[in-house]
Design a protein around this motif. Structure first.
Motif, PDB file in Angstrom:
ATOM      1  N   ARG A  42      11.109   7.753   0.670  1.00  0.00           N
ATOM      2  CA  ARG A  42      10.837   9.220   1.355  1.00  0.00           C
ATOM      3  C   ARG A  42       9.591   9.619   0.972  1.00  0.00           C
ATOM      4  O   ARG A  42       8.968   9.255  -0.133  1.00  0.00           O
ATOM      5  CB  ARG A  42      11.959  10.202   0.958  1.00  0.00           C
ATOM      6  CG  ARG A  42      11.936  10.549  -0.730  1.00  0.00           C
ATOM      7  CD  ARG A  42      13.113  11.182  -0.964  1.00  0.00           C
ATOM      8  NE  ARG A  42      13.155  11.920  -2.241  1.00  0.00           N
ATOM      9  CZ  ARG A  42      13.176  11.355  -3.447  1.00  0.00           C
ATOM     10  NH1 ARG A  42      13.388  10.027  -3.367  1.00  0.00           N
ATOM     11  NH2 ARG A  42      13.091  11.897  -4.667  1.00  0.00           N
ATOM     12  N   HIS A  43       9.073  10.649   2.052  1.00  0.00           N
ATOM     13  CA  HIS A  43       7.669  11.231   1.858  1.00  0.00           C
ATOM     14  C   HIS A  43       7.701  12.565   1.886  1.00  0.00           C
ATOM     15  O   HIS A  43       8.187  13.137   3.243  1.00  0.00           O
ATOM     16  CB  HIS A  43       6.798  10.784   2.988  1.00  0.00           C
ATOM     17  CG  HIS A  43       5.302  11.365   2.948  1.00  0.00           C
ATOM     18  ND1 HIS A  43       4.417  11.103   1.914  1.00  0.00           N
ATOM     19  CD2 HIS A  43       4.896  12.253   3.782  1.00  0.00           C
ATOM     20  CE1 HIS A  43       3.428  11.714   2.151  1.00  0.00           C
ATOM     21  NE2 HIS A  43       3.638  12.433   3.382  1.00  0.00           N
ATOM     22  N   GLU A  44       7.400  13.252   0.715  1.00  0.00           N
ATOM     23  CA  GLU A  44       7.660  14.840   0.804  1.00  0.00           C
ATOM     24  C   GLU A  44       8.938  15.216   1.239  1.00  0.00           C
ATOM     25  O   GLU A  44       8.979  16.331   2.032  1.00  0.00           O
ATOM     26  CB  GLU A  44       6.225  15.301   1.618  1.00  0.00           C
ATOM     27  CG  GLU A  44       5.059  14.931   0.919  1.00  0.00           C
ATOM     28  CD  GLU A  44       3.820  15.744   1.662  1.00  0.00           C
ATOM     29  OE1 GLU A  44       4.107  16.474   2.754  1.00  0.00           O
ATOM     30  OE2 GLU A  44       2.715  15.661   1.328  1.00  0.00           O
ATOM     31  N   VAL A  45       9.937  14.591   1.047  1.00  0.00           N
ATOM     32  CA  VAL A  45      11.440  15.016   1.100  1.00  0.00           C
ATOM     33  C   VAL A  45      12.163  15.300   0.028  1.00  0.00           C
ATOM     34  O   VAL A  45      11.770  14.640  -0.990  1.00  0.00           O
ATOM     35  CB  VAL A  45      11.994  13.788   1.706  1.00  0.00           C
ATOM     36  CG1 VAL A  45      13.641  14.132   1.913  1.00  0.00           C
ATOM     37  CG2 VAL A  45      11.538  13.605   3.382  1.00  0.00           C
ATOM     38  N   PRO A 344      11.547  17.745   8.298  1.00  0.00           N
ATOM     39  CA  PRO A 344      12.254  16.326   8.690  1.00  0.00           C
ATOM     40  C   PRO A 344      12.149  15.209   7.787  1.00  0.00           C
ATOM     41  O   PRO A 344      11.249  15.194   6.866  1.00  0.00           O
ATOM     42  CB  PRO A 344      11.302  15.981  10.027  1.00  0.00           C
ATOM     43  CG  PRO A 344       9.960  16.424   9.548  1.00  0.00           C
ATOM     44  CD  PRO A 344      10.151  17.733   8.803  1.00  0.00           C
ATOM     45  N   TYR A 345      13.097  14.180   7.901  1.00  0.00           N
ATOM     46  CA  TYR A 345      13.080  12.927   7.155  1.00  0.00           C
ATOM     47  C   TYR A 345      11.794  12.192   7.497  1.00  0.00           C
ATOM     48  O   TYR A 345      11.636  11.646   8.433  1.00  0.00           O
ATOM     49  CB  TYR A 345      14.198  12.282   7.037  1.00  0.00           C
ATOM     50  CG  TYR A 345      14.161  11.120   6.180  1.00  0.00           C
ATOM     51  CD1 TYR A 345      14.424  11.095   5.084  1.00  0.00           C
ATOM     52  CD2 TYR A 345      13.887   9.703   7.059  1.00  0.00           C
ATOM     53  CE1 TYR A 345      14.351   9.849   4.122  1.00  0.00           C
ATOM     54  CE2 TYR A 345      13.681   8.670   6.187  1.00  0.00           C
ATOM     55  CZ  TYR A 345      14.009   8.814   4.961  1.00  0.00           C
ATOM     56  OH  TYR A 345      13.943   7.442   4.169  1.00  0.00           O
ATOM     57  N   VAL A 346      10.942  11.895   6.552  1.00  0.00           N
ATOM     58  CA  VAL A 346       9.587  10.976   6.756  1.00  0.00           C
ATOM     59  C   VAL A 346      10.040   9.737   5.620  1.00  0.00           C
ATOM     60  O   VAL A 346      10.241  10.037   4.281  1.00  0.00           O
ATOM     61  CB  VAL A 346       8.672  11.759   6.357  1.00  0.00           C
ATOM     62  CG1 VAL A 346       7.272  11.068   7.126  1.00  0.00           C
ATOM     63  CG2 VAL A 346       8.758  12.824   7.513  1.00  0.00           C
ATOM     64  N   ASN A 347       9.634   8.627   6.178  1.00  0.00           N
ATOM     65  CA  ASN A 347       9.633   7.514   5.262  1.00  0.00           C
ATOM     66  C   ASN A 347       8.297   6.699   5.271  1.00  0.00           C
ATOM     67  O   ASN A 347       7.574   6.710   6.248  1.00  0.00           O
ATOM     68  CB  ASN A 347      10.669   6.441   5.770  1.00  0.00           C
ATOM     69  CG  ASN A 347      11.049   5.327   4.712  1.00  0.00           C
ATOM     70  OD1 ASN A 347       9.887   4.578   4.353  1.00  0.00           O
ATOM     71  ND2 ASN A 347      12.170   5.326   4.113  1.00  0.00           N
ATOM     72  N   LEU A 351       4.794   5.810   8.144  1.00  0.00           N
ATOM     73  CA  LEU A 351       3.411   6.878   8.263  1.00  0.00           C
ATOM     74  C   LEU A 351       2.332   6.101   8.992  1.00  0.00           C
ATOM     75  O   LEU A 351       2.208   4.987   8.574  1.00  0.00           O
ATOM     76  CB  LEU A 351       3.270   7.169   6.764  1.00  0.00           C
ATOM     77  CG  LEU A 351       4.084   8.290   6.090  1.00  0.00           C
ATOM     78  CD1 LEU A 351       3.348   8.589   4.568  1.00  0.00           C
ATOM     79  CD2 LEU A 351       4.149   9.438   6.749  1.00  0.00           C
TER      80      LEU A 351
END
Length: 351
Positions: A42-45, A344-347, A351
């Motif tokens: 995950r990214h910034e989640v 939002p969910y970001v993986n 990216l």
């Protein structure tokens, strides 16, 4: 929100299709891999995403021995390992996700209805805890196989899992008090010896992981009177299965040893609820303790359909449990105070 619903509806569909089907080895690998990639990349989640970055930056350029003295040595060692690597926080999160996912898959696989246990774990244990409270997520992931061992009366593997868990979050040691009534033996002497071993090991773990930090926890969680939004709901989620087990202990098909363990956890859940009523200003402390009771939810949920409580059929109780999981995820994503930290969910793969 769509990725979170996909994460829930995949096991939910499998549960409807074959609710009591055991997991094959290849299925366990696929589930564990998917969870690892979803959680770990995950990214910034997560509400504490930026709070964990200083663990990484302060470890850069230091020796491992210097890093290990900060407390929670397992997590600090993990940050030291990736501090000078290009993966950085993603490496830390990925390894943390591997540990958590393995623990969760092992725990669910030992339940009568593993898909049902997994469904109930998604909305809070996976999304909120593993993706938000990373250190406690790893600790719970390490504790769950230990609980399976303790169900079978195996004390040493449980104590090893507790030591590993405490190296990631020292509050995991509260579990030693939870399970004290579950210690058994073939004779009174054997039980006394096992209790003595538990107390000695508990004292050692307390001295190694927690003693130097007690004042900080008291000041942070109690004297400062921190309050945790949503603590009432989360404690209530543990209270419901606890009351079911306490009220109908013979309906869930536990062995004598299993019942000793999970009834002790059930009374802990009740104690957390009472503490929340009597000490509402310290809801954060109660909330953090209650995290370690979450496995009780999965154990009772996976056995609930076969309990036939209130004259219901297994299929009705399966649908009730799945509906409950959907409701928890919907309420949390849409109404939780801090859910914006997950949206939002970001993986990182995309990216």
């Amino acid at each position: 929100m769509i990725p979170y619903w996909i994460l829930l509806f995949i096991p939910l569909w499998a549960c409807i299709r074959s609710p009591s089907s055991p997991w094959l080895v290849w299925e366990s690998w696929i589930i564990g891999t998917f969870l690892t990639l979803f959680i770990g990349l995950r990214h910034e989640v997560g509400g504490d995403w930026f709070n964990y970055l200083p663990y990484l930056t302060r470890a850069e350029g230091l020796s491992l021995s210097n890093v290990m003295v900060w407390g929670d040595p397992g997590y600090n060692a993990l940050n030291w390992l990736f501090a000078s690597q290009s993966w950085g926080i993603y490496g830390v999160n990925l390894v943390s996700a591997v540990i958590f996912s393995i623990g969760l898959v092992i725990f669910c696989r030992y339940q009568p209805r593993p898909w049902l246990a997994l469904c109930l774990s998604i909305p809070y244990l996976v999304i909120v805890v593993a993706m938000g409270y990373s250190r406690q997520g790893v600790a719970i992931g390490l504790i769950m196989p230990g609980l399976i061992a303790l169900e079978r009366g195996r004390l040493l593997p449980f104590l090893l899992s507790m030591a590993a868990a405490a190296s990631f979050h020292s509050t995991a040691l509260v579990m030693l008090g939870f399970v004290l009534p579950a210690i058994s033996g073939r004779s009174v002497l054997m039980r006394v010896l096992r209790l003595l071993i538990l107390l000695i090991v508990s004292a050692i773990l307390y001295y190694v992981f927690l003693a130097a930090r007690v004042d900080g926890f008291i000041g942070g969680y109690i004297e400062s009177e921190y309050q945790s939004e949503g603590a009432t709901i989360r404690v209530a989620m543990n209270l419901l299965p606890a009351l079911l087990l306490i009220s109908w202990p013979r309906r869930f098909g536990f062995t004598f040893q299993q019942l000793r363990l999970w009834r002790a956890m059930a009374f802990t859940a009740v104690a957390c609820a009472l503490m929340l009523v009597l000490l509402p200003s310290n809801s954060t402390a109660v909330d953090r303790i209650a995290l370690y009771v979450i496995p009780l939810q999965l154990v009772i949920a996976s056995r609930l359909p076969d309990s036939r409580l209130f004259g219901t059929t297994p299929s009705q109780l399966v649908l009730f449990t799945l509906s409950f999981s959907i409701a928890v995820e919907f309420v949390w994503l849409n109404f939780a105070v801090h859910s914006s930290g997950w949206l939002p969910y970001v993986n990182v793969l995309f990216l």
